[in-house]
Design an enzyme around this catalytic site. Structure first.
Site, PDB file in Angstrom:
ATOM      1  N   ARG A 229       0.841  -1.188   0.000  1.00 36.17           N
ATOM      2  CA  ARG A 229       0.000   0.000   0.000  1.00 36.17           C
ATOM      3  C   ARG A 229       0.878   1.241   0.000  1.00 36.17           C
ATOM      4  NH1 ARG A 229      -3.137  -2.842  -1.697  1.00 36.17           N
ATOM      5  NH2 ARG A 229      -5.232  -3.433  -0.965  1.00 36.17           N
ATOM      6  N   ASP A 253       5.299  -0.267  -6.679  1.00 37.78           N
ATOM      7  CA  ASP A 253       4.119  -0.657  -7.452  1.00 37.78           C
ATOM      8  C   ASP A 253       2.886   0.091  -6.961  1.00 37.78           C
ATOM      9  OD1 ASP A 253       2.822  -2.363  -9.455  1.00 37.78           O
ATOM     10  OD2 ASP A 253       1.817  -3.299  -7.737  1.00 37.78           O
ATOM     11  N   GLU A 258      -2.189   7.650  -5.245  1.00 31.78           N
ATOM     12  CA  GLU A 258      -2.432   7.022  -6.543  1.00 31.78           C
ATOM     13  C   GLU A 258      -3.892   7.022  -6.976  1.00 31.78           C
ATOM     14  OE1 GLU A 258      -3.159   2.343  -6.098  1.00 31.78           O
ATOM     15  OE2 GLU A 258      -1.145   2.914  -5.486  1.00 31.78           O
ATOM     16  N   HIS A 290       0.525  -0.400  -9.880  1.00 32.33           N
ATOM     17  CA  HIS A 290      -0.294  -1.284  -9.039  1.00 32.33           C
ATOM     18  C   HIS A 290      -0.681  -2.545  -9.824  1.00 32.33           C
ATOM     19  CE1 HIS A 290      -2.886  -1.013  -5.198  1.00 32.33           C
ATOM     20  NE2 HIS A 290      -2.743  -2.282  -5.527  1.00 32.33           N
TER      21      HIS A 290
END
Length: 327
Positions: A229, A253, A258, A290
């Site tokens: 996260r 990632d 985001e 992600h």
């Protein structure tokens, strides 16, 4: 047939849910779930949501008023859900596990790419630049990997690291008994690790677990990897450390801001997030959108468990994957 409002739909979602679904009429919606979009779930007793949907108290109140009885999260994380606000109004279920290999393998792919500058070499060779200058990495063999979080994904990642001949140390407030994992404090992980990989949920305790203080303890060559996260890392602290060459690099990632950027094409837009814009420009930062979960096996598992959760709800059975407020 019960109707489901399926928010934030992507082509890969629709492909797998359509393959497996036999019992529901699914209303696929491209927009995210938020108070302004709740009306799109009219006539549905269930909604299906994802990691960046806004499932705040206001959203929950509006859904309940409209007759929605259950929110099926097609992900493991639920930090974007106001669980307390849902108590007594509607039920929340999730997918606690799908393919831990998908995320763990992506994390190792990020490490290898960042360390050996594969992303930079790829861009060079497309322009027929075959220079090796600036592409030196280091052997993973014999190095120390510090793992924060030893759930299913964390333990698979540990196995991968051991396969590379790395020494592994880990932190988890709930150690896996009999696992043979060497548990240490977070401070020891920060001080001694060449690779620090995050595999923990976002909670009040883990929010900004990587901050200025944590980074100050790290080796100047350390690589930080986050496939969990975004808000596990203080992005501004990370950027300062990169600018001052106090760490070796970062592979991300996920990103803490985001929600309005990831999962969509922003290539024709002006991105006003200055921290993200600078991070993307750094040669020792590797960013993916992600996508760590994105394998065929994981997508199938997500669809199967999500639909099974809904089957249990509508049949009045026990909800083994229900998320409840802690009292």
């Amino acid at each position: 047939m019960e109707k489901i409002a399926f928010f934030d739909t992507k082509p890969y979602d629709k492909e797998w849910f359509d393959k497996i679904n036999k019992n529901y009429e699914i209303r696929y919606l491209e927009g995210r779930l938020r108070p302004a979009s709740v009306r799109l779930a009219e006539g549905c007793r269930a909604v299906c949501a994802f990691v960046n949907d806004d499932i705040s108290a206001k959203t929950i109140e509006l859904l309940a008023e409209q007759g929605v009885e259950v929110i099926a999260m097609r992900c493991s994380g639920f930090n974007n859900v106001d669980i307390a606000a849902a108590e007594g109004k509607l039920r929340i279920v999730r997918v606690p596990a799908y393919s831990p290999y998908a995320v763990a393998e992506h994390a190792m792919g990020l490490i290898i790419s960042l360390n050996r500058k594969i992303h930079r070499a790829y861009n060079r060779t497309r322009d027929f630049n075959f220079s090796l200058n600036g592409l030196t990495g280091f052997d993973l063999y014999g190095k120390t990997a510090g793992i924060i979080g030893t759930g299913n994904i964390g333990r698979v990642f540990i196995d991968i690291c051991r396969g590379f001949g790395m020494k592994v140390i880990a932190y988890d407030p709930y150690p896996a008994e009999g696992s043979g994992i060497e548990y240490v404090s977070t401070e020891e992980i920060f001080r001694n690790s060449d690779i620090i990989s995050l595999h923990c949920p976002l909670t009040e305790q883990t929010r900004y677990i990587i901050d200025d203080k944590a980074i100050s303890l790290m080796k100047s060559s350390a690589l930080i990897v986050n496939t969990s996260r975004g808000k596990l890392i203080d992005s501004e602290a990370l950027l300062r450390a990169l600018n001052e060459k106090r760490i070796g690099g970062a592979a991300l990632d996920v990103y803490e801001e985001e929600s309005d950027l990831f999962f969509k094409d922003n290539s024709d837009s002006i991105v006003t997030d200055d921290v993200l814009s600078i991070l993307v420009s750094r040669p020792n930062v590797l960013l993916t959108s992600h996508q760590a979960f994105l394998t065929e096996e994981a997508l199938r598992g997500i669809a199967e468990v999500t639909l099974s959760n809904l089957d249990d709800f509508f049949a009045g059975r026990e909800l083994k994957n229900e998320v409840k407020s802690k009292k």
